[in-house]
Write an enzyme that holds these catalytic residues in place. Structure first.
Site, PDB file in Angstrom:
ATOM      1  N   ASP A 170       0.829  -1.201   0.000  1.00 44.36           N
ATOM      2  CA  ASP A 170       0.000   0.000   0.000  1.00 44.36           C
ATOM      3  C   ASP A 170       0.867   1.255   0.000  1.00 44.36           C
ATOM      4  O   ASP A 170       0.605   2.222  -0.728  1.00 44.36           O
ATOM      5  CB  ASP A 170      -0.902   0.020   1.238  1.00 44.36           C
ATOM      6  N   LEU A 171       1.887   1.254   0.847  1.00 39.27           N
ATOM      7  CA  LEU A 171       2.759   2.426   0.951  1.00 39.27           C
ATOM      8  C   LEU A 171       3.500   2.668  -0.362  1.00 39.27           C
ATOM      9  O   LEU A 171       3.575   3.798  -0.856  1.00 39.27           O
ATOM     10  CB  LEU A 171       3.742   2.241   2.100  1.00 39.27           C
TER      11      LEU A 171
END
Length: 412
Positions: A170-171
């Site tokens: 996600d990051l």
């Protein structure tokens, strides 16, 4: 300036750029946060009552999501009934009449679909995050499962996968999206042409596993599958150790100089030389240190085990060896008052606390943390400034239930 870190007061590089964000959870909000910290006006659009991620843990004592406020600092909040044609048309107008830049974590149809928006705004910059390339759904933790990393993580005596608590993909996806949007805006400035960006969360993970060589290794060396190896650093020398008084340290020695200084700090020079001769190994090479990691780790574990943490810190602090003492979140938070990156945060529904400024320094200065918006906090202001809607127009939208009364936002 706070403790040596300067906080910006001059205009930021993306000042004047407006980005519409229709998103939730981690990747796309992080994209918006990154752009907001660089000066963009990021308008987060939420359905009535707020997006589904507003209640995610951890929570403040008042029930406000610390997760949500952290990912949405400095944005403006608009609340619209997206279940109705009129609400979707309103958001479409905000996109088209603004800078024509939108980021979303859903492939939308109709008025808010990329085709409809591009027809109204040919130079549209549209970024979409999907789970899988084929349009299938996925989240970070299911993507982790499909990459191979969890089955190569954890202690050697543990059976089964170990997922990371950090939503790594996600990051990375959020930062990829921000980079892609900036590239597309640059292209539009040069050519006048819009761009459609589509990023699959699964592709971010697979590309990373490939870039780091793990998938190539699996193809070329199938007889030597990667397996859990505790906290050993693969292909080099690094591991966790415990001092005589029970403190834990992570130590990594990458180039030969690191290794030499680590051995000298532990007073193991003669022992390691003897071991090197008996093994017939040249331990100046990373690969050799990894092959013989257990024997080397046993020697160092013995030194740590008879040395107190204070003396360990003093010995390692005098070298260029890479090391750090393990800390809990609570121990890390206790040191924040002395960390110049952190500043007193003002946030409705959250007790006073320290929050980080933007980690990137521009000309030596950091963007300070700003509050995250309440649900619909800026709805009337944004509709008025961006679309020129007056009081009568806004009153009609309130009567129709498309937006809430100004100042009548729901909690959160």
């Amino acid at each position: 300036m706070r403790g040596g870190i300067r906080v910006r007061t001059d205009p930021l590089p993306l000042s004047g750029l407006r980005i519409m964000e229709l998103s939730s959870f981690v990747a796309t909000p992080l994209c918006g946060l990154t752009l907001a910290q660089l000066g963009a006006e990021v308008i987060r659009v939420e359905p009535m009552g707020g997006a589904p991620d507003r209640g995610r843990w951890p929570l403040s004592a008042q029930g406000t999501s610390l997760y949500w406020t952290g990912l949405n600092r400095g944005k403006r909040g608009v609340e619209v009934d997206l279940s109705r044609d009129e609400g979707r048309a309103l958001v479409s107008d905000l996109i088209v009449e603004g800078d024509g830049i939108v980021v979303s974590n859903a492939e939308r149809r109709g008025t808010l679909g990329v085709d409809a928006l591009s027809e109204r705004r040919p130079d549209l910059v549209h970024a979409t995050l999907v789970g899988r390339r084929d349009g299938g759904t996925a989240v970070d933790y299911t993507v982790q499962a499909a990459t191979g990393f969890p089955l190569a993580s954890g202690p050697t005596d543990h059976e089964g996968p170990v997922n990371s608590p950090v939503p790594t993909w996600d990051l990375a996806a959020g930062l990829y999206l921000a980079t892609g949007i900036l590239a597309a805006v640059h292209h539009r400035s040069a050519t006048g042409q819009g761009r459609r960006l589509r990023l699959a969360l699964e592709d971010v993970a697979l590309a990373t596993a490939g870039t780091l060589g793990h998938l190539a290794e699996a193809q070329l060396c199938p007889e030597s599958p990667r397996e859990p190896d505790g906290n050993h650093v693969y292909g080099s020398f690094g591991r966790d150790f415990t001092s005589a008084d029970g403190e834990r340290f992570m130590v990594v020695a990458l180039p030969p100089r690191h290794w030499t200084e680590l051995v000298e700090a532990a007073g193991l020079g003669e022992v390691v030389e003897a071991l090197e001769r008996s093994l017939g190994a040249d331990l100046s090479h990373e690969g050799e240190r990894y092959r013989h990691r257990e024997a080397l780790a046993a020697l160092l574990a013995s030194w740590f085990g008879r040395t107190g943490a204070e003396d360990v810190r003093a010995a390692l602090g005098a070298t260029r060896v890479l090391w750090s003492q393990y800390r809990t979140f609570a121990e890390t938070a206790a040191g924040l008052p002395d960390d110049p990156l952190f500043h007193e945060a003002e946030q409705t529904g959250v007790e006073p606390h320290l929050a980080p400024a933007a980690p990137v320094a521009l000309d030596g200065e950091h963007t300070p943390p700003a509050p995250a918006p309440r649900v619909g906090e800026h709805t009337h202001a944004v509709l008025g400034s961006a679309l020129g809607l007056g009081g009568g127009d806004l009153d009609r939208l309130v009567e129709q239930g498309i937006v809430r009364p100004d100042g009548g936002t729901s909690a959160g």
